[in-house]
Scaffold this motif. Sequence first.
Motif, PDB file in Angstrom:
ATOM      1  N   UNK A   1     -19.603  -3.034  18.769  1.00  0.00           N
ATOM      2  CA  UNK A   1     -20.318  -3.846  19.763  1.00  0.00           C
ATOM      3  C   UNK A   1     -21.631  -4.380  19.175  1.00  0.00           C
ATOM      4  N   UNK A   2     -22.370  -3.529  18.475  1.00  0.00           N
ATOM      5  CA  UNK A   2     -23.654  -3.958  17.886  1.00  0.00           C
ATOM      6  C   UNK A   2     -23.421  -4.978  16.774  1.00  0.00           C
ATOM      7  N   UNK A   3     -22.404  -4.759  15.932  1.00  0.00           N
ATOM      8  CA  UNK A   3     -22.079  -5.752  14.899  1.00  0.00           C
ATOM      9  C   UNK A   3     -21.780  -7.099  15.568  1.00  0.00           C
ATOM     10  N   UNK A   4     -21.070  -7.037  16.685  1.00  0.00           N
ATOM     11  CA  UNK A   4     -20.729  -8.255  17.419  1.00  0.00           C
ATOM     12  C   UNK A   4     -21.996  -8.957  17.919  1.00  0.00           C
ATOM     13  N   UNK A   5     -22.944  -8.173  18.444  1.00  0.00           N
ATOM     14  CA  UNK A   5     -24.195  -8.758  18.943  1.00  0.00           C
ATOM     15  C   UNK A   5     -25.012  -9.378  17.812  1.00  0.00           C
ATOM     16  N   UNK A   6     -25.038  -8.694  16.664  1.00  0.00           N
ATOM     17  CA  UNK A   6     -25.751  -9.230  15.494  1.00  0.00           C
ATOM     18  C   UNK A   6     -25.138 -10.574  15.110  1.00  0.00           C
ATOM     19  N   UNK A   7     -23.812 -10.585  15.101  1.00  0.00           N
ATOM     20  CA  UNK A   7     -23.065 -11.792  14.750  1.00  0.00           C
ATOM     21  C   UNK A   7     -23.377 -12.942  15.720  1.00  0.00           C
TER      22      UNK A   7
ATOM     23  N   UNK B   1     -32.100 -17.324   4.943  1.00  0.00           N
ATOM     24  CA  UNK B   1     -32.733 -16.718   6.123  1.00  0.00           C
ATOM     25  C   UNK B   1     -31.734 -15.899   6.929  1.00  0.00           C
ATOM     26  N   UNK B   2     -30.564 -16.457   7.104  1.00  0.00           N
ATOM     27  CA  UNK B   2     -29.566 -15.788   7.958  1.00  0.00           C
ATOM     28  C   UNK B   2     -29.161 -14.433   7.366  1.00  0.00           C
ATOM     29  N   UNK B   3     -28.983 -14.386   6.065  1.00  0.00           N
ATOM     30  CA  UNK B   3     -28.518 -13.149   5.434  1.00  0.00           C
ATOM     31  C   UNK B   3     -29.530 -12.026   5.624  1.00  0.00           C
ATOM     32  N   UNK B   4     -30.802 -12.341   5.430  1.00  0.00           N
ATOM     33  CA  UNK B   4     -31.834 -11.306   5.607  1.00  0.00           C
ATOM     34  C   UNK B   4     -31.863 -10.821   7.060  1.00  0.00           C
ATOM     35  N   UNK B   5     -31.805 -11.773   7.978  1.00  0.00           N
ATOM     36  CA  UNK B   5     -31.795 -11.416   9.400  1.00  0.00           C
ATOM     37  C   UNK B   5     -30.641 -10.463   9.710  1.00  0.00           C
ATOM     38  N   UNK B   6     -29.456 -10.784   9.221  1.00  0.00           N
ATOM     39  CA  UNK B   6     -28.257 -10.000   9.540  1.00  0.00           C
ATOM     40  C   UNK B   6     -28.342  -8.596   8.936  1.00  0.00           C
ATOM     41  N   UNK B   7     -28.728  -8.517   7.668  1.00  0.00           N
ATOM     42  CA  UNK B   7     -28.775  -7.208   7.001  1.00  0.00           C
ATOM     43  C   UNK B   7     -29.822  -6.305   7.661  1.00  0.00           C
ATOM     44  N   UNK B   8     -30.989  -6.867   7.979  1.00  0.00           N
ATOM     45  CA  UNK B   8     -32.032  -6.052   8.619  1.00  0.00           C
ATOM     46  C   UNK B   8     -31.577  -5.587  10.001  1.00  0.00           C
ATOM     47  N   UNK B   9     -30.896  -6.461  10.744  1.00  0.00           N
ATOM     48  CA  UNK B   9     -30.414  -6.084  12.082  1.00  0.00           C
ATOM     49  C   UNK B   9     -29.368  -4.977  11.982  1.00  0.00           C
ATOM     50  N   UNK B  10     -28.493  -5.059  10.986  1.00  0.00           N
ATOM     51  CA  UNK B  10     -27.479  -4.009  10.802  1.00  0.00           C
ATOM     52  C   UNK B  10     -28.166  -2.670  10.547  1.00  0.00           C
ATOM     53  N   UNK B  11     -29.149  -2.676   9.655  1.00  0.00           N
ATOM     54  CA  UNK B  11     -29.826  -1.420   9.299  1.00  0.00           C
ATOM     55  C   UNK B  11     -30.541  -0.826  10.511  1.00  0.00           C
ATOM     56  N   UNK B  12     -31.113  -1.691  11.374  1.00  0.00           N
ATOM     57  CA  UNK B  12     -31.912  -1.193  12.497  1.00  0.00           C
ATOM     58  C   UNK B  12     -31.074  -0.814  13.715  1.00  0.00           C
ATOM     59  N   UNK B  13     -29.997  -1.537  13.981  1.00  0.00           N
ATOM     60  CA  UNK B  13     -29.362  -1.453  15.303  1.00  0.00           C
ATOM     61  C   UNK B  13     -27.988  -0.799  15.347  1.00  0.00           C
TER      62      UNK B  13
END
Lengths: 148, 77
Positions: free
Chosen positions: A68-74, A116-128
Amino acid sequence: MKDKKPMKSVFKAGAITSEFIGNSIYKHQTKTSIGAHNIFLGQVRADDIKGKTVSAIEYTAYEDMANQKFHEVRESAFEKFDLTCMHIYHSLGTVKAGEICLFVFVSSPRRKVVFEALEFIVEAIKADVPVFGKEIFEDESHQWKLNS
Amino acid sequence: MLITIKYFGQIAEVTQKEEEQLEVSKGSVSGLLNTLNTKYSDLKNKDFQIAQNQELVDLDTELTGAEIALLPPFAGG
């Protein structure tokens, strides 16, 4: 057209191979509106902790919530950035030092967006995303990994 | 009400199980946490967040009967 597929599992058993990664790149040759790809590969580090060396990480997850969180990040990445497509794969189970445990792949007509998108996605994965990592040492003792 | 509680990572090492069902009285998450702290005394030394129905909640959140999970620090990637 944006590649917004329904929710699917991001998890793969064991390490993510270079064949799999290479094949993912190959599959995008037909998507000719793309002008730029960007790829993040997370690799298991053989950290030296108090004289002991990490030989592998054993990943577990609260899978329903994680997907679910991966989906939200996406979803939020597609909302924020002009992406043509995005793929995320994360390992579960044992991944040895030197092997790949996270593969994030973003594509867009233009290059600035993918940085920009890649950094946003990787940081969100690590945090959420509720993924847990047990660092296994060469003597088979372990400790629990913390994201820094 | 009967609530399913899931444990992960180092929390599951403390509880010695990955999942259980507990009969819990209505109230907030903090009430449930007190019960768990009594049952598993090493839990208070551990760092974790709590999710209800797959969303992180705080201690004042009311229990709904949905699945609860005790989540140690995330380590994805």
